[in-house]
Design an enzyme around this catalytic site. Structure first.
Site, PDB file in Angstrom:
ATOM      1  N   GLN A 287      -7.911   8.133  12.511  1.00 47.66           N
ATOM      2  CA  GLN A 287      -7.709   6.690  12.348  1.00 47.66           C
ATOM      3  C   GLN A 287      -6.231   6.384  12.181  1.00 47.66           C
ATOM      4  OE1 GLN A 287      -6.805   5.423   9.040  1.00 47.66           O
ATOM      5  NE2 GLN A 287      -6.575   3.342   9.789  1.00 47.66           N
TER       6      GLN A 287
ATOM      7  N   ARG B   6      -6.961  -6.433  -4.404  1.00 48.29           N
ATOM      8  CA  ARG B   6      -8.111  -5.817  -5.058  1.00 48.29           C
ATOM      9  C   ARG B   6      -7.810  -5.737  -6.543  1.00 48.29           C
ATOM     10  NH1 ARG B   6      -7.613  -1.351  -0.260  1.00 48.29           N
ATOM     11  NH2 ARG B   6      -7.914  -2.863   1.422  1.00 48.29           N
TER      12      ARG B   6
ATOM     13  N   TYR C  15      -3.262   3.386  11.421  1.00 42.33           N
ATOM     14  CA  TYR C  15      -2.803   2.054  11.068  1.00 42.33           C
ATOM     15  C   TYR C  15      -1.574   1.747  11.921  1.00 42.33           C
ATOM     16  CZ  TYR C  15      -5.795   1.827   6.935  1.00 42.33           C
ATOM     17  OH  TYR C  15      -6.873   1.786   6.087  1.00 42.33           O
TER      18      TYR C  15
ATOM     19  N   LYS D  16     -11.289  -0.873  15.303  1.00 42.70           N
ATOM     20  CA  LYS D  16     -12.068  -1.137  14.084  1.00 42.70           C
ATOM     21  C   LYS D  16     -11.562  -2.389  13.380  1.00 42.70           C
ATOM     22  CE  LYS D  16     -13.555   1.188   9.806  1.00 42.70           C
ATOM     23  NZ  LYS D  16     -12.939   0.317   8.789  1.00 42.70           N
TER      24      LYS D  16
ATOM     25  N   ARG E 208     -13.071  -5.380   1.605  1.00 52.38           N
ATOM     26  CA  ARG E 208     -11.839  -5.067   0.882  1.00 52.38           C
ATOM     27  C   ARG E 208     -10.630  -5.847   1.407  1.00 52.38           C
ATOM     28  NH1 ARG E 208     -11.621  -0.418  -1.859  1.00 52.38           N
ATOM     29  NH2 ARG E 208      -9.686   0.376  -0.962  1.00 52.38           N
TER      30      ARG E 208
ATOM     31  N   SER F 124      -8.290   9.507   7.863  1.00 51.41           N
ATOM     32  CA  SER F 124      -7.431   8.344   7.688  1.00 51.41           C
ATOM     33  C   SER F 124      -5.953   8.697   7.801  1.00 51.41           C
ATOM     34  CB  SER F 124      -7.691   7.732   6.310  1.00 51.41           C
ATOM     35  OG  SER F 124      -6.739   6.723   5.999  1.00 51.41           O
TER      36      SER F 124
ATOM     37  N   HIS G 238     -13.886  -4.280   6.776  1.00 56.13           N
ATOM     38  CA  HIS G 238     -13.172  -3.323   5.914  1.00 56.13           C
ATOM     39  C   HIS G 238     -13.904  -3.134   4.583  1.00 56.13           C
ATOM     40  CE1 HIS G 238      -9.184  -1.234   6.204  1.00 56.13           C
ATOM     41  NE2 HIS G 238      -9.455  -0.980   4.935  1.00 56.13           N
TER      42      HIS G 238
ATOM     43  N   THR H  65      -7.311   0.831  13.372  1.00 59.47           N
ATOM     44  CA  THR H  65      -7.728  -0.199  12.418  1.00 59.47           C
ATOM     45  C   THR H  65      -6.836  -1.428  12.565  1.00 59.47           C
ATOM     46  OG1 THR H  65      -8.620   1.405  10.854  1.00 59.47           O
ATOM     47  CG2 THR H  65      -8.031  -0.752   9.975  1.00 59.47           C
TER      48      THR H  65
ATOM     49  N   TYR I 199     -11.421   2.305  -6.936  1.00 61.07           N
ATOM     50  CA  TYR I 199     -10.772   2.115  -5.630  1.00 61.07           C
ATOM     51  C   TYR I 199     -11.810   2.098  -4.511  1.00 61.07           C
ATOM     52  CZ  TYR I 199      -8.105   3.393  -1.429  1.00 61.07           C
ATOM     53  OH  TYR I 199      -7.580   3.430  -0.163  1.00 61.07           O
TER      54      TYR I 199
END
Length: 383
Positions: free
Chosen positions: A127, A164, A129, A251, A278, A106, A275, A155, A24
Site C-alpha cells: 500500500q 482522532r 500513500y 482504495k 477514521r 502499509s 478508511h 490509498t 489507535y
C-alpha cells in the site's frame, strides 16, 4: 481462553496491548458516527434462508486479480502494525500466507518491505500513500517491485489526517509523548514490553534509512507530518500507475463519480472504503455505498472495506456486489491477542462463519453468491 468470535479476540487484545495502540486501531475520527455506521448498517441487511438444497462440497475459494485464494478476503494495510505486536507485519503476512489469502503491507509499517519479504514465500500487496516527496514514493514503488509484490494499493483518502480524539488524548505521536498514564499502562503489559525489547523493528522501517537527513525520531516526525500530498489529483495517480506497471488497486472510493474516474484511468480494482471511519466523520457507511458504486462501473473489480466483524458481513458484502473484501480491525485483534496464532484464529473464525452462512442460504460456491440470498436491504432502494 477459547476464541469463538472476533469480539472474543478484541476483548483479549484490549488486555494485552498498550491502551494507546489499542485505541489507535479501535477508534475513529471526531464523533465516530461513521465508524459506528460501518458496523451497524450491516445489521439492516437480512438473508434469505433456503432448505432442501444440495450444499455438499462447498467452496469459499475465489480469484482476486487473477490469483486463486482460499476465500475472498485480503488483510488490509494497517499502519503501526508492528506496535500492536512485535514484528506484527511479519506475523500477519505469515498467517495470511498459511491461510491462502493476500496480505497488504502499509507504507507506515514498522517492519520494512524487505523484512517482510525475507520472512515470507508468497507475493504480498503493498500500500502506498501519495507523498510530496515524489522521488521517495518512486523508490518505494521500485522496492515493492524488487521483492515481487503482486499488487499496489494506492490509498487516496488521506491527503490530510482525520482528527482522532483518542490518539490525541493518548499522546500517540512519533515519537510517543511520555505521559504518566502511558507508563502506568505499560507496567500492566509485561508480555508486550518483553516482545518489543526482543525485536529491532521499532520505527517506520520503510522510511528510516531511506530518506536523506532522517537519522532520528525527531527528524522522522517532522518529515512524516509534512509528507501527505494535499495536491493529489488524477494525473498523479496516472503517474504512479505508470511507475508501477502492474496490478493497481485504488482504495478510498466512496462516490460513483470517483469510481468512474478510477475505471477511466485503467485501475484494475477499487476499494469502496471510508478508511474505517477514521477520516471523514459524517460520511456514509461503506456498505451503504457499495451497490450504487458497483452499478456505475463495469470494467474493473470492486473490493470492499469497512465494518466487517464476521463471516456473515463478508457474505453480505459479496452479495451486494463486492468481488472481495479487505479486513483490518478483525485480524489486528487476533494479532494483538495472540500473535501469528491469533491472526490464524481470526481467519478461521471468519472462514467458518462465511461457509456456514453461505450454506444456510442455499449456496455452496462463493462465486455464485448474488443478491438472491438477500431478503431485505435498504441500500438497494438507491438503485
Amino acid at each position: 481462553m477459547s476464541f469463538l468470535t472476533i469480539d472474543d479476540l478484541r476483548k483479549r487484545a484490549k488486555r494485552t496491548t498498550p491502551k494507546a495502540f489499542h485505541d489507535y486501531v479501535t477508534s475513529g475520527s471526531w464523533s465516530e458516527s461513521t465508524l459506528r455506521k460501518n458496523s451497524e448498517d450491516f445489521d439492516k441487511i437480512s438473508f434469505r434462508q433456503r432448505v432442501a438444497v444440495d450444499i455438499s462440497n462447498r467452496s469459499t475459494s475465489t480469484k482476486l486479480l487473477g490469483t486463486n485464494y482460499a476465500m475472498p478476503v485480503a488483510l488490509a494495510p494497517v499502519g503501526l502494525l508492528g506496535m500492536q505486536r512485535a514484528d506484527g507485519e511479519i506475523l500477519a503476512a505469515q498467517a495470511a500466507e498459511r491461510h491462502g489469502i493476500p496480505f497488504t503491507l502499509s507504507t507506515m509499517s514498522i517492519c520494512s518491505i524487505e523484512e517482510v519479504a525475507k520472512k515470507t514465500t508468497k507475493p504480498f500487496w503493498f500500500q502506498l500513500y501519495v507523498m510530496k516527496d515524489h522521488d521517495f514514493a518512486k523508490r518505494l514503488v521500485k522496492r515493492a517491485k524488487a521483492v515481487g509484490c503482486s499488487a499496489l494499493v494506492l490509498t487516496l483518502d488521506l491527503q490530510i489526517l482525520g482528527q482522532r480524539h483518542a490518539d490525541i488524548r493518548n499522546g500517540l505521536s512519533i515519537p510517543i509523548k511520555v505521559k504518566m498514564s502511558n507508563i502506568a499502562d505499560l507496567l500492566t503489559k509485561p508480555g508486550w514490553c518483553y516482545n518489543m525489547a526482543m525485536t529491532k523493528n521499532r520505527t517506520f522501517g520503510n522510511i528510516m534509512g531511506h530518506v536523506k537527513d532522517i537519522n532520528n525520531l525527531s527528524s522522522l516526525t517532522t518529515w512524516v507530518q509534512n509528507q501527505f500530498d494535499t495536491k493529489l489529483n488524477w494525473d498523479d495517480i496516472k503517474r504512479i500507475r505508470d511507475w508501477w506497471g502492474g496490478k493497481i488497486i485504488l482504495k478510498g472510493i466512496m462516490d460513483p463519480e470517483d469510481a468512474k474516474l478510477a475505471e477511466k484511468i485503467g485501475a484494475d480494482a477499487i476499494v469502496v472504503s471510508n478508511h474505517g471511519g477514521r477520516q471523514l466523520d459524517g460520511a456514509n457507511s461503506s456498505i451503504s455505498m457499495l451497490p450504487e458504486i458497483k452499478k456505475n462501473i463495469s470494467k474493473i473489480k470492486v473490493f470492499f472495506d469497512g465494518g466487517i466483524r464476521s463471516g456473515q458481513d463478508i457474505l453480505k458484502a459479496i452479495a451486494l456486489g463486492a468481488g472481495g473484501v479487505l479486513i483490518g480491525r478483525s485480524y489486528v485483534y487476533g494479532l494483538s491477542a495472540d500473535g501469528k496464532n491469533g491472526v490464524k484464529k481470526s481467519l478461521e473464525i471468519l472462514n467458518k462463519e462465511l461457509d456456514m452462512t453461505m450454506a444456510l442460504c442455499g449456496k455452496k460456491d462463493i462465486n455464485l453468491v448474488g443478491r438472491d440470498i438477500i431478503k431485505d436491504c435498504p441500500f438497494f432502494e438507491k438503485n
